[in-house]
Scaffold this motif. Structure first.
Motif, PDB file in Angstrom:
ATOM      1  N   GLY A 337      -8.003  -0.289   3.447  1.00 31.57           N
ATOM      2  CA  GLY A 337      -7.182  -1.657   3.474  1.00 31.57           C
ATOM      3  C   GLY A 337      -7.303  -1.227   4.913  1.00 31.57           C
ATOM      4  N   LEU A 338      -6.745  -0.113   5.579  1.00 33.22           N
ATOM      5  CA  LEU A 338      -7.044   0.460   7.017  1.00 33.22           C
ATOM      6  C   LEU A 338      -8.112  -0.499   8.219  1.00 33.22           C
ATOM      7  CD1 LEU A 338      -4.993   3.271   7.348  1.00 33.22           C
ATOM      8  CD2 LEU A 338      -4.171   1.327   7.501  1.00 33.22           C
ATOM      9  N   PRO A 339      -9.864  -0.523   7.597  1.00 33.09           N
ATOM     10  CA  PRO A 339     -10.590  -0.935   8.217  1.00 33.09           C
ATOM     11  C   PRO A 339     -10.295  -2.235   8.689  1.00 33.09           C
ATOM     12  CG  PRO A 339     -11.428   1.022   6.539  1.00 33.09           C
ATOM     13  CD  PRO A 339      -9.483   0.416   6.322  1.00 33.09           C
ATOM     14  N   ARG A 340      -9.975  -3.293   7.521  1.00 31.83           N
ATOM     15  CA  ARG A 340     -10.207  -4.195   7.032  1.00 31.83           C
ATOM     16  C   ARG A 340      -9.571  -5.109   8.294  1.00 31.83           C
ATOM     17  NH1 ARG A 340     -11.951  -5.810   1.979  1.00 31.83           N
ATOM     18  NH2 ARG A 340     -12.085  -4.015   0.811  1.00 31.83           N
ATOM     19  N   LEU A 370      -5.262  -7.486   1.021  1.00 30.11           N
ATOM     20  CA  LEU A 370      -4.892  -5.464   0.774  1.00 30.11           C
ATOM     21  C   LEU A 370      -5.488  -5.439   2.470  1.00 30.11           C
ATOM     22  CD1 LEU A 370      -6.256  -2.674  -0.213  1.00 30.11           C
ATOM     23  CD2 LEU A 370      -8.349  -3.365  -0.042  1.00 30.11           C
ATOM     24  N   ALA A 371      -6.011  -5.959   3.328  1.00 29.02           N
ATOM     25  CA  ALA A 371      -5.684  -5.361   4.513  1.00 29.02           C
ATOM     26  C   ALA A 371      -3.885  -5.595   5.221  1.00 29.02           C
ATOM     27  CB  ALA A 371      -7.188  -5.654   4.803  1.00 29.02           C
ATOM     28  N   ARG A 372      -3.572  -6.585   4.859  1.00 30.74           N
ATOM     29  CA  ARG A 372      -2.573  -6.951   5.427  1.00 30.74           C
ATOM     30  C   ARG A 372      -1.842  -5.805   4.919  1.00 30.74           C
ATOM     31  NH1 ARG A 372      -2.084 -11.268   8.275  1.00 30.74           N
ATOM     32  NH2 ARG A 372      -0.079 -11.811   6.975  1.00 30.74           N
ATOM     33  N   ILE A 373      -1.678  -5.679   3.091  1.00 31.39           N
ATOM     34  CA  ILE A 373      -0.451  -4.606   2.689  1.00 31.39           C
ATOM     35  C   ILE A 373      -1.194  -3.589   3.828  1.00 31.39           C
ATOM     36  CG2 ILE A 373      -0.604  -3.080   0.549  1.00 31.39           C
ATOM     37  CD1 ILE A 373      -1.079  -5.971  -1.584  1.00 31.39           C
ATOM     38  N   ALA A 374      -1.890  -2.994   3.519  1.00 30.80           N
ATOM     39  CA  ALA A 374      -2.169  -1.214   4.308  1.00 30.80           C
ATOM     40  C   ALA A 374      -2.289  -1.761   6.156  1.00 30.80           C
ATOM     41  CB  ALA A 374      -3.290  -1.106   4.258  1.00 30.80           C
ATOM     42  N   HIS A 375      -2.077  -2.640   6.438  1.00 27.91           N
ATOM     43  CA  HIS A 375      -1.612  -2.836   7.438  1.00 27.91           C
ATOM     44  C   HIS A 375      -0.118  -3.147   7.863  1.00 27.91           C
ATOM     45  CE1 HIS A 375      -5.447  -2.277  10.367  1.00 27.91           C
ATOM     46  NE2 HIS A 375      -6.344  -2.986   9.283  1.00 27.91           N
ATOM     47  N   GLY A 376       0.434  -3.262   7.008  1.00 30.47           N
ATOM     48  CA  GLY A 376       1.951  -3.673   6.996  1.00 30.47           C
ATOM     49  C   GLY A 376       2.266  -2.664   6.242  1.00 30.47           C
ATOM     50  N   ALA A 377       1.931  -1.487   6.059  1.00 31.66           N
ATOM     51  CA  ALA A 377       2.472  -0.143   5.315  1.00 31.66           C
ATOM     52  C   ALA A 377       2.631   0.455   7.293  1.00 31.66           C
ATOM     53  CB  ALA A 377       1.886   0.427   4.209  1.00 31.66           C
TER      54      ALA A 377
END
Length: 605
Positions: A337-340, A370-377
């Motif tokens: 999700g980080l590249p999104r 998925l992108a929001r979960i990855a960047h929020g982590a």
């Protein structure tokens, strides 16, 4: 008592200064709370100031409120203009009833969590380590408002088995009690499961098993042996379930003290806020007193006489496969999700179900979950780790000084998290670190309580009494005996609370006290998508599953937490040849002293 009274006075004074600390006009806040449509004209604001005596300053208002409180009058609400004391009493009664049901659910959940350990330990099949499953960790990681939302929508609305709104009888209490009791019981069960293996390894348990005592009796005594280490934390849960059940009371529309205090804090209704907080402080003092009396009742004179055995056993190395699997799963979720782009909007794909393009679906604005979960982590986990480390350090240091920390813990635990955040915001101002500081202010209290409880039992152990009799000083006992026994379970406790801290940080940001939308923090994801849980459950279940995965990773990684072994310097003894006089056998005692010779030299008789 003086220290506790001083802390309570400081808390009440800080609450009295809240409107002035927030750097806003109290009259304007009260006007918005009374009627949001009314225009804030200078004449209207002047009338409110004259009515509430706001121009006299906070100290005059505080003295007036305290003077009335001595005569049983807590004043009148600034918003509703009704008597404060009846409203607070009614709300406290509803919260206490809800708390009693939640405590029953928590006790049953804790019993189910450690049932396998009790069964194996009472039959001498436990081995070197307890089972330590991760199911309770997943349950403890779920936020209360998410559990409440799922139960209300599924059990209450879709299935119609139980009422999901209101407060009209015992049936209306079941779902809120489950929402509060399940996560709390999971944490208590993990703490109890951590102590039980040490209890089953004590000499009394071995002797009972050798004499054929029924396993149920052995399990019952093991629970009694471990209960003193958990009663102080249970007291904290009692107060937290009373004043901290804000989200559950909001979802189920329960007129409790938590919701009343939250509304008073947001509206800066000082008479209601001060009276409600004072009621919570009194409840915290009573719960702490009951827990202390329970500890003395269960352990008896053993705490005074130093006759306990240590429940601490050096933990065996935890299996690395399970936490490695959880870590790989968490990485497999975050890395793709980080590249999104977490902020890219697509209004044509609102609330879209999971597909190969969007594995976790989209939210109400068409953003990739998925992108929001990855960047929020990145921000959520980093800040949560820093706050957890600070809370652990503070909790251990203050827990080593129980006379200082116990009243402080009771006072801090009585403050609802939202009120603590408002006080921190008023003192330090709003900023990116405001939620972290607000959570850190209250996050250390359970760890300090756990440290004090374990420390009190370790000080009463036989091996510590023997070590002290051999001439060991205080610092030697602290570094070589007490800290190695106390730190591992407290560290495991801190890791168990890591997901809750991560959620608390984001929840405060959602309330406007930190990060704002469209920030992709995990708590914001849960709160933003909660209204769409029936239509798009994936938007809520995906971040909740990742949060539960974090909890499972934290607990399994902490299963073998232990301190590194210290290298002990063994003194070299020089053996020299003995003289004939030294090797000669001792002379026979006279006949009249034969009985004395057979008696032990250290006999008390």
């Amino acid at each position: 008592m003086l220290w506790r009274a001083a802390l309570t006075a400081a808390l009440v004074c800080a609450i009295g200064l809240l409107p002035w600390l927030s750097r806003s006009d109290p009259a304007l806040t009260v006007l918005k709370a009374r009627s949001a449509e009314r225009a804030p004209t200078p004449e209207t604001l002047r009338a409110i100031r004259e009515q509430l005596d706001l121009d006299d300053g906070p100290f005059h208002l505080l003295a007036k409120w305290l003077g009335g409180l001595l005569h049983g009058d807590a004043g009148r609400s600034w918003v509703s203009n009704t008597d404060v004391l009846p409203a607070v009493t009614q709300a406290l009664g509803a919260s206490l009833l809800l708390m009693s049901g939640a405590v029953v659910v928590a006790v049953l959940t804790a019993a189910a969590t450690c049932a396998r350990t009790l069964y194996l330990g009472s039959r001498r099949r436990l081995g070197d380590r307890g089972p330590g499953g991760t199911g309770s960790a997943v349950l403890a990681a779920l936020p209360e408002f998410l559990v409440a939302s799922v139960l209300a929508s599924v059990v209450g609305v879709q299935l119609g088995w139980l009422p999901a709104l209101g407060w009209y009888g015992p049936r209306w209490m079941i779902l809120p009690a489950l929402s509060l009791g399940l996560p709390a019981g999971a944490i208590l069960g993990r703490l109890l499961d951590d102590l039980l293996p040490g209890a089953f390894a004590e000499p009394w348990a071995l002797a009972a098993a050798a004499r054929g005592v029924p396993p149920a009796s052995v399990a019952r005594q093991a629970l009694r042996r471990c209960a003193p280490g958990l009663l102080p934390n249970l007291g904290l849960f009692v107060v937290g379930l009373t004043g901290g059940a804000v989200a559950v009371e909001q979802i189920f529309d329960i007129p409790g003290l938590g919701r009343l205090t939250l509304r008073a804090a947001l509206a800066q209704d000082l008479p209601v806020l001060q009276t409600g907080t004072l009621a919570l402080v009194a409840l915290a003092a009573l719960a702490a007193l009951a827990a202390r009396l329970g500890v003395r009742r269960l352990t008896g004179p053993a705490l005074r006489d130093g006759a306990l055995h240590s429940l601490h056993r050096p933990a065996q190395p935890a299996p690395r496969v399970v936490p490695l699997v959880y870590g790989l799963l968490l990485t497999a979720v975050i890395a793709p999700g980080l590249p999104r782009d977490p902020l890219a909007l697509d209004t044509t794909a609102r609330l879209q179900a999971p597909t190969w393009t969007n594995p976790f679906g989209t939210d109400a604005l068409g953003r990739d979950v998925l992108a929001r979960i990855a960047h929020g982590a990145l921000t959520t986990l980093g800040t949560a780790l820093a706050v957890s480390a600070a809370a652990l350090l503070t909790g251990v240091l203050l827990g080593l000084l129980p006379r200082l920390s116990r009243p402080l813990v009771d006072t801090v635990n009585a403050v609802p998290p939202v009120l603590a955040a408002l006080l921190v915001t008023g003192i330090t101002g709003s900023g990116p670190w405001t939620p972290a500081l607000a959570v850190a202010v209250v996050a250390w209290s359970p760890l300090a309580t756990h440290t004090s409880a374990l420390l009190g039992q370790e000080r009463a152990t036989l091996h510590l009494t023997a070590t002290r009799a051999l001439g060991a000083g205080r610092w030697y006992l602290l570094w070589h005996e007490l800290l190695p026994a106390v730190l591992p379970p407290v560290v495991r406790h801190a890791l168990l609370r890591l997901p809750g801290i991560a959620l608390g940080l984001a929840a405060l940001g959602f309330l406007g006290l930190g990060a704002q939308p469209p920030s992709p923090e995990w708590g914001l994801l849960l709160a933003e998508n909660q209204p769409y849980i029936e239509r798009a459950p994936w938007a809520v279940l995906a971040p909740a599953a990742v949060l539960a995965l974090l909890g499972a990773l934290a607990v399994t990684a902490a299963g073998g937490t232990r301190l590194p072994r210290r290298r002990r310097n063994v003194a070299r003894v020089t053996v020299r040849p003995s003289s004939p006089e030294e090797t000669a056998p001792p002379p026979e005692p006279p006949a009249h002293s034969a009985l004395a010779a057979r008696a032990p030299t250290d006999s008390p008789w």
